[in-house]
Design an enzyme around this catalytic site. Structure first.
Site, PDB file in Angstrom:
ATOM      1  CG  ASN A 124      -5.111   0.018   4.987  1.00  0.00           C
ATOM      2  OD1 ASN A 124      -5.886   0.776   5.552  1.00  0.00           O
ATOM      3  ND2 ASN A 124      -5.306  -1.283   4.893  1.00  0.00           N
ATOM      4  CG  HIS A 179      -8.679   0.573   9.031  1.00  0.00           C
ATOM      5  ND1 HIS A 179      -9.429  -0.471   9.482  1.00  0.00           N
ATOM      6  CD2 HIS A 179      -7.941   0.070   8.003  1.00  0.00           C
ATOM      7  CE1 HIS A 179      -9.175  -1.552   8.759  1.00  0.00           C
ATOM      8  NE2 HIS A 179      -8.274  -1.238   7.862  1.00  0.00           N
TER       9      HIS A 179
HETATM   10  P1  NAD Z   1      -3.112  -5.214  -4.885  1.00  0.00           P
HETATM   11  O1  NAD Z   1      -1.625  -5.158  -4.931  1.00  0.00           O
HETATM   12  O2  NAD Z   1      -3.814  -6.473  -5.194  1.00  0.00           O
HETATM   13  O3  NAD Z   1      -3.706  -4.083  -5.879  1.00  0.00           O
HETATM   14  C1  NAD Z   1      -3.200  -2.794  -5.951  1.00  0.00           C
HETATM   15  C2  NAD Z   1      -3.427  -2.309  -7.360  1.00  0.00           C
HETATM   16  O4  NAD Z   1      -3.014  -0.938  -7.426  1.00  0.00           O
HETATM   17  C3  NAD Z   1      -2.628  -3.083  -8.397  1.00  0.00           C
HETATM   18  O5  NAD Z   1      -3.465  -3.539  -9.424  1.00  0.00           O
HETATM   19  C4  NAD Z   1      -1.613  -2.046  -8.910  1.00  0.00           C
HETATM   20  O6  NAD Z   1      -1.272  -2.236 -10.259  1.00  0.00           O
HETATM   21  C5  NAD Z   1      -2.420  -0.762  -8.683  1.00  0.00           C
HETATM   22  N1  NAD Z   1      -1.561   0.418  -8.688  1.00  0.00           N
HETATM   23  C6  NAD Z   1      -0.329   0.573  -8.110  1.00  0.00           C
HETATM   24  N2  NAD Z   1       0.152   1.794  -8.397  1.00  0.00           N
HETATM   25  C7  NAD Z   1      -0.781   2.430  -9.161  1.00  0.00           C
HETATM   26  C8  NAD Z   1      -0.855   3.707  -9.757  1.00  0.00           C
HETATM   27  N3  NAD Z   1       0.150   4.603  -9.636  1.00  0.00           N
HETATM   28  N4  NAD Z   1      -1.939   4.012 -10.475  1.00  0.00           N
HETATM   29  C9  NAD Z   1      -2.953   3.130 -10.620  1.00  0.00           C
HETATM   30  N5  NAD Z   1      -2.943   1.900 -10.060  1.00  0.00           N
HETATM   31  C10 NAD Z   1      -1.866   1.555  -9.349  1.00  0.00           C
HETATM   32  O7  NAD Z   1      -3.485  -4.682  -3.428  1.00  0.00           O
HETATM   33  P2  NAD Z   1      -4.884  -4.908  -2.681  1.00  0.00           P
HETATM   34  O8  NAD Z   1      -4.817  -6.153  -1.869  1.00  0.00           O
HETATM   35  O9  NAD Z   1      -5.977  -4.711  -3.647  1.00  0.00           O
HETATM   36  O10 NAD Z   1      -4.873  -3.682  -1.644  1.00  0.00           O
HETATM   37  C11 NAD Z   1      -5.060  -2.350  -2.075  1.00  0.00           C
HETATM   38  C12 NAD Z   1      -5.034  -1.398  -0.888  1.00  0.00           C
HETATM   39  O11 NAD Z   1      -6.187  -1.620  -0.072  1.00  0.00           O
HETATM   40  C13 NAD Z   1      -3.828  -1.587   0.038  1.00  0.00           C
HETATM   41  O12 NAD Z   1      -3.369  -0.322   0.444  1.00  0.00           O
HETATM   42  C14 NAD Z   1      -4.411  -2.335   1.221  1.00  0.00           C
HETATM   43  O13 NAD Z   1      -3.669  -2.149   2.403  1.00  0.00           O
HETATM   44  C15 NAD Z   1      -5.764  -1.677   1.295  1.00  0.00           C
HETATM   45  N6  NAD Z   1      -6.773  -2.379   2.115  1.00  0.00           N
HETATM   46  C16 NAD Z   1      -7.587  -1.587   2.857  1.00  0.00           C
HETATM   47  C17 NAD Z   1      -8.533  -2.145   3.696  1.00  0.00           C
HETATM   48  C18 NAD Z   1      -9.400  -1.224   4.545  1.00  0.00           C
HETATM   49  O14 NAD Z   1     -10.116  -1.664   5.465  1.00  0.00           O
HETATM   50  N7  NAD Z   1      -9.402   0.062   4.257  1.00  0.00           N
HETATM   51  C19 NAD Z   1      -8.668  -3.537   3.767  1.00  0.00           C
HETATM   52  C20 NAD Z   1      -7.852  -4.323   2.962  1.00  0.00           C
HETATM   53  C21 NAD Z   1      -6.875  -3.725   2.150  1.00  0.00           C
END
Ligand code: NAD
Length: 317
Positions: A124, A179
């Site tokens: 997001n 979204h």
């Molecule tokens: P999270 O913090 O659990 O996981 C994020 C991961 O990204 C972590 O493991 C972190 O180490 C990794 N990361 C960070 N920087 C990085 C980089 N430079 N290279 C590689 N990996 C890296 O977060 P989450 O709860 O899994 O959410 C992830 C994303 O999904 C967020 O942006 C969240 O808002 C989004 N999301 C989207 C929807 C949708 O409908 N599209 C729904 C829920 C969450």
């Protein structure tokens, strides 16, 4: 593409969303090879081990490893779930600045690997992040797909089905737009089987029926907020929505899904990534469907597109 027998997915970001996607893929036997990448390498390795230990109980023969960006070279799909999660009270657009820096470090090594498949983005604010991937990669926009309002649409179909006591699979209705807060439901296009819900409302207590639909729309729009308040993050639903999109791509299904795609004249809009019903197949977004929206619905869609376009234009890409 897809000339080889094995279906390969590389997942970047092994957090809650990424691993919900991976776990759902394992259970639904969606691909043959899954490579996990995260900035936290140990985490990716641990997740690969954990999933592998479940293989004996699944109907899948997936090869699951922790890997590197060079593994993207022969992947069919690279799914990006890396980034920072939404904090309580934080809007999706506020997440943008933090996630932009993360994406710069991810997309370049993927394209440098020679990757020539389809990007699937969930991070997001997803419409903007998908647009960023498209720009950074230089890919044809049809091969860069965001999860868009796919999950919101699933929530809508569930709630409408519950209200009318009809199987959600027989509810044909979509959430369109960003979204996020400016998303909306074009009720003129919502059907139970082939009967418009607006007609069903007119046949009964119209006022209370319309009020209930209005309430459903609010519930859909605020669902993520409520879940985040209760358990800090949302991940199972989005993981399953990603699996649905992945299956449509691998199966060359031509399924209609409300993914985020680049509009090129549809609904009078262009140069913007936004959620709209699209035909999804092995090419990614094959076509954006143009529904017959009312003037008021078109206006809502335009406002959502304007907001996204302005936000994107403010970035230094
Ligand atoms: P999270 O913090 O659990 O996981 C994020 C991961 O990204 C972590 O493991 C972190 O180490 C990794 N990361 C960070 N920087 C990085 C980089 N430079 N290279 C590689 N990996 C890296 O977060 P989450 O709860 O899994 O959410 C992830 C994303 O999904 C967020 O942006 C969240 O808002 C989004 N999301 C989207 C929807 C949708 O409908 N599209 C729904 C829920 C969450």
């Amino acid at each position: 593409m897809f000339l080889k027998d094995s279906r390969k997915v590389v997942l970047v970001g092994t957090g809650m969303v990424g691993m919900s996607y991976a776990y759902a893929m394992l259970n639904q036997n969606i691909c043959d090879e899954l490579v996990l990448i995260d900035v936290d390498k140990k985490r990716a390795e641990g997740e690969a081990m954990d999933l592998n230990h479940g293989l004996a109980f699944s109907g899948s023969h997936m090869k699951i490893t922790a890997g590197e960006y060079k593994d993207c070279a022969n992947a069919d799909i690279v799914a990006i779930c890396a980034g920072v999660g939404q904090k309580p009270g934080e809007t999706r657009l506020e997440l943008l600045e933090r996630n932009l820096a993360v994406f710069r470090s991810i997309v370049n090594p993927i394209t440098e690997s020679g990757f020539n498949g389809i990007f699937l983005v969930a991070t997001n604010p997803v419409d903007i992040m998908t647009h960023i991937v498209c720009s950074l990669s230089g890919f044809n926009p049809r091969r860069v797909v965001g999860t868009g309002t796919a999950l919101d649409t699933a929530r809508l179909r569930y709630l409408v089905g519950d209200f009318f006591e009809v199987d959600p699979r027989n509810v044909h209705a979509y959430v369109m737009g960003e979204h996020g807060d400016s998303e909306f439901v074009p009720w003129s296009q919502a059907m139970i089987a082939t009967k418009p819900v607006t007609t069903i409302c007119q046949e009964g207590d119209t006022q209370s029926c319309n009020a209930a639909l209005g309430q459903i729309e609010v519930e859909v729009r605020t669902a993520a907020e409520k879940i985040i308040e209760a358990k800090k993050a949302t991940y199972y639903g989005i993981g399953m929505a990603m699996v649905r999109i992945t299956r449509a791509i691998f199966g060359n299904e031509n399924s209609v899904l409300t993914v985020s795609s680049m509009l090129r004249g549809e609904y009078g809009e262009s140069g913007v990534y936004v959620g709209a019903p699209c035909i999804v197949n092995r090419n990614g977004v094959q076509k954006v469907l143009e529904l017959d929206l009312t003037e008021e619905e078109l206006q809502k869609f335009k406002s959502s597109c304007d907001l996204l376009r302005e936000t994107y234009a403010g970035l230094s890409l």
